[in-house]
Design a protein around this motif. Sequence first.
Motif, PDB file in Angstrom:
ATOM      1  N   UNK A 155       2.115  20.378   6.383  1.00  0.00           N
ATOM      2  CA  UNK A 155       0.720  19.973   6.599  1.00  0.00           C
ATOM      3  C   UNK A 155       0.124  19.366   5.325  1.00  0.00           C
ATOM      4  N   UNK A 156       0.485  19.946   4.185  1.00  0.00           N
ATOM      5  CA  UNK A 156      -0.012  19.421   2.910  1.00  0.00           C
ATOM      6  C   UNK A 156       0.567  18.025   2.658  1.00  0.00           C
ATOM      7  N   UNK A 157       1.843  17.822   2.984  1.00  0.00           N
ATOM      8  CA  UNK A 157       2.475  16.507   2.846  1.00  0.00           C
ATOM      9  C   UNK A 157       1.750  15.505   3.739  1.00  0.00           C
ATOM     10  N   UNK A 158       1.522  15.876   5.003  1.00  0.00           N
ATOM     11  CA  UNK A 158       0.862  14.981   5.960  1.00  0.00           C
ATOM     12  C   UNK A 158      -0.499  14.527   5.444  1.00  0.00           C
ATOM     13  N   UNK A 159      -1.300  15.470   4.957  1.00  0.00           N
ATOM     14  CA  UNK A 159      -2.642  15.111   4.491  1.00  0.00           C
ATOM     15  C   UNK A 159      -2.568  14.224   3.247  1.00  0.00           C
ATOM     16  N   UNK A 160      -1.651  14.535   2.337  1.00  0.00           N
ATOM     17  CA  UNK A 160      -1.496  13.716   1.128  1.00  0.00           C
ATOM     18  C   UNK A 160      -1.064  12.300   1.490  1.00  0.00           C
ATOM     19  N   UNK A 161      -0.136  12.172   2.424  1.00  0.00           N
ATOM     20  CA  UNK A 161       0.335  10.853   2.872  1.00  0.00           C
ATOM     21  C   UNK A 161      -0.810  10.077   3.529  1.00  0.00           C
ATOM     22  N   UNK A 162      -1.605  10.762   4.358  1.00  0.00           N
ATOM     23  CA  UNK A 162      -2.750  10.102   5.010  1.00  0.00           C
ATOM     24  C   UNK A 162      -3.731   9.565   3.969  1.00  0.00           C
ATOM     25  N   UNK A 163      -3.993  10.368   2.951  1.00  0.00           N
ATOM     26  CA  UNK A 163      -4.919   9.949   1.894  1.00  0.00           C
ATOM     27  C   UNK A 163      -4.337   8.762   1.129  1.00  0.00           C
ATOM     28  N   UNK A 164      -3.044   8.803   0.823  1.00  0.00           N
ATOM     29  CA  UNK A 164      -2.405   7.695   0.104  1.00  0.00           C
ATOM     30  C   UNK A 164      -2.400   6.424   0.943  1.00  0.00           C
ATOM     31  N   UNK A 165      -2.237   6.567   2.248  1.00  0.00           N
ATOM     32  CA  UNK A 165      -2.260   5.405   3.142  1.00  0.00           C
ATOM     33  C   UNK A 165      -3.611   4.715   3.043  1.00  0.00           C
ATOM     34  N   UNK A 166      -4.685   5.503   3.025  1.00  0.00           N
ATOM     35  CA  UNK A 166      -6.034   4.929   2.879  1.00  0.00           C
ATOM     36  C   UNK A 166      -6.166   4.202   1.535  1.00  0.00           C
ATOM     37  N   UNK A 167      -5.685   4.843   0.471  1.00  0.00           N
ATOM     38  CA  UNK A 167      -5.770   4.227  -0.859  1.00  0.00           C
ATOM     39  C   UNK A 167      -4.942   2.939  -0.919  1.00  0.00           C
ATOM     40  N   UNK A 168      -3.752   2.973  -0.329  1.00  0.00           N
ATOM     41  CA  UNK A 168      -2.870   1.797  -0.344  1.00  0.00           C
ATOM     42  C   UNK A 168      -3.461   0.646   0.462  1.00  0.00           C
ATOM     43  N   UNK A 169      -4.116   0.971   1.562  1.00  0.00           N
ATOM     44  CA  UNK A 169      -4.737  -0.057   2.394  1.00  0.00           C
ATOM     45  C   UNK A 169      -5.813  -0.777   1.590  1.00  0.00           C
ATOM     46  N   UNK A 170      -6.617   0.001   0.867  1.00  0.00           N
ATOM     47  CA  UNK A 170      -7.653  -0.589   0.012  1.00  0.00           C
ATOM     48  C   UNK A 170      -7.013  -1.455  -1.074  1.00  0.00           C
ATOM     49  N   UNK A 171      -5.952  -0.947  -1.698  1.00  0.00           N
ATOM     50  CA  UNK A 171      -5.272  -1.677  -2.770  1.00  0.00           C
ATOM     51  C   UNK A 171      -4.706  -2.993  -2.227  1.00  0.00           C
ATOM     52  N   UNK A 172      -4.137  -2.942  -1.028  1.00  0.00           N
ATOM     53  CA  UNK A 172      -3.539  -4.130  -0.423  1.00  0.00           C
ATOM     54  C   UNK A 172      -4.620  -5.192  -0.161  1.00  0.00           C
ATOM     55  N   UNK A 173      -5.771  -4.754   0.334  1.00  0.00           N
ATOM     56  CA  UNK A 173      -6.872  -5.679   0.591  1.00  0.00           C
ATOM     57  C   UNK A 173      -7.373  -6.300  -0.713  1.00  0.00           C
ATOM     58  N   UNK A 174      -7.430  -5.506  -1.770  1.00  0.00           N
ATOM     59  CA  UNK A 174      -7.850  -6.005  -3.087  1.00  0.00           C
ATOM     60  C   UNK A 174      -6.838  -7.023  -3.601  1.00  0.00           C
ATOM     61  N   UNK A 175      -5.552  -6.742  -3.418  1.00  0.00           N
ATOM     62  CA  UNK A 175      -4.502  -7.635  -3.912  1.00  0.00           C
ATOM     63  C   UNK A 175      -4.540  -8.983  -3.171  1.00  0.00           C
ATOM     64  N   UNK A 176      -4.887  -8.958  -1.891  1.00  0.00           N
ATOM     65  CA  UNK A 176      -4.941 -10.192  -1.101  1.00  0.00           C
ATOM     66  C   UNK A 176      -6.015 -11.149  -1.601  1.00  0.00           C
ATOM     67  N   UNK A 177      -7.063 -10.602  -2.200  1.00  0.00           N
ATOM     68  CA  UNK A 177      -8.193 -11.436  -2.594  1.00  0.00           C
ATOM     69  C   UNK A 177      -7.911 -12.248  -3.858  1.00  0.00           C
ATOM     70  N   UNK A 178      -6.749 -12.023  -4.495  1.00  0.00           N
ATOM     71  CA  UNK A 178      -6.419 -12.800  -5.713  1.00  0.00           C
ATOM     72  C   UNK A 178      -5.573 -13.990  -5.389  1.00  0.00           C
TER      73      UNK A 178
END
Length: 107
Positions: A84-107
Amino acid sequence: MSNDNINNNVIFEYHDVTASDTLEKYTKDKLQTLFTRFDFVIRADVFFKTENTTSDDTGMKCGIRLSAPGPRLFAESSHNTFQNAVDESINELTRQLQKRKETMKSY
């Protein structure tokens, strides 16, 4: 990314926890999705530890640090099971990565 590649790019650390092949396989399967979906992720460091808590719903702690372009990404959670701890950590990282990916696209 091939499965061999993920084995070289995931480092496990245990603090007051017995190493577990089952837990590592579970975590790698979950991380594989991140490595595939976000191909700019280079490496993952996974930390497992137990902590004394007053609640039965916490105490099994998983922290995951990802190496990718830009600032390091990190998520940590504490649950009644490591899975359960792995699942929640992965979910949080997915959100962070999605934001990072959107930021990277804007360059």
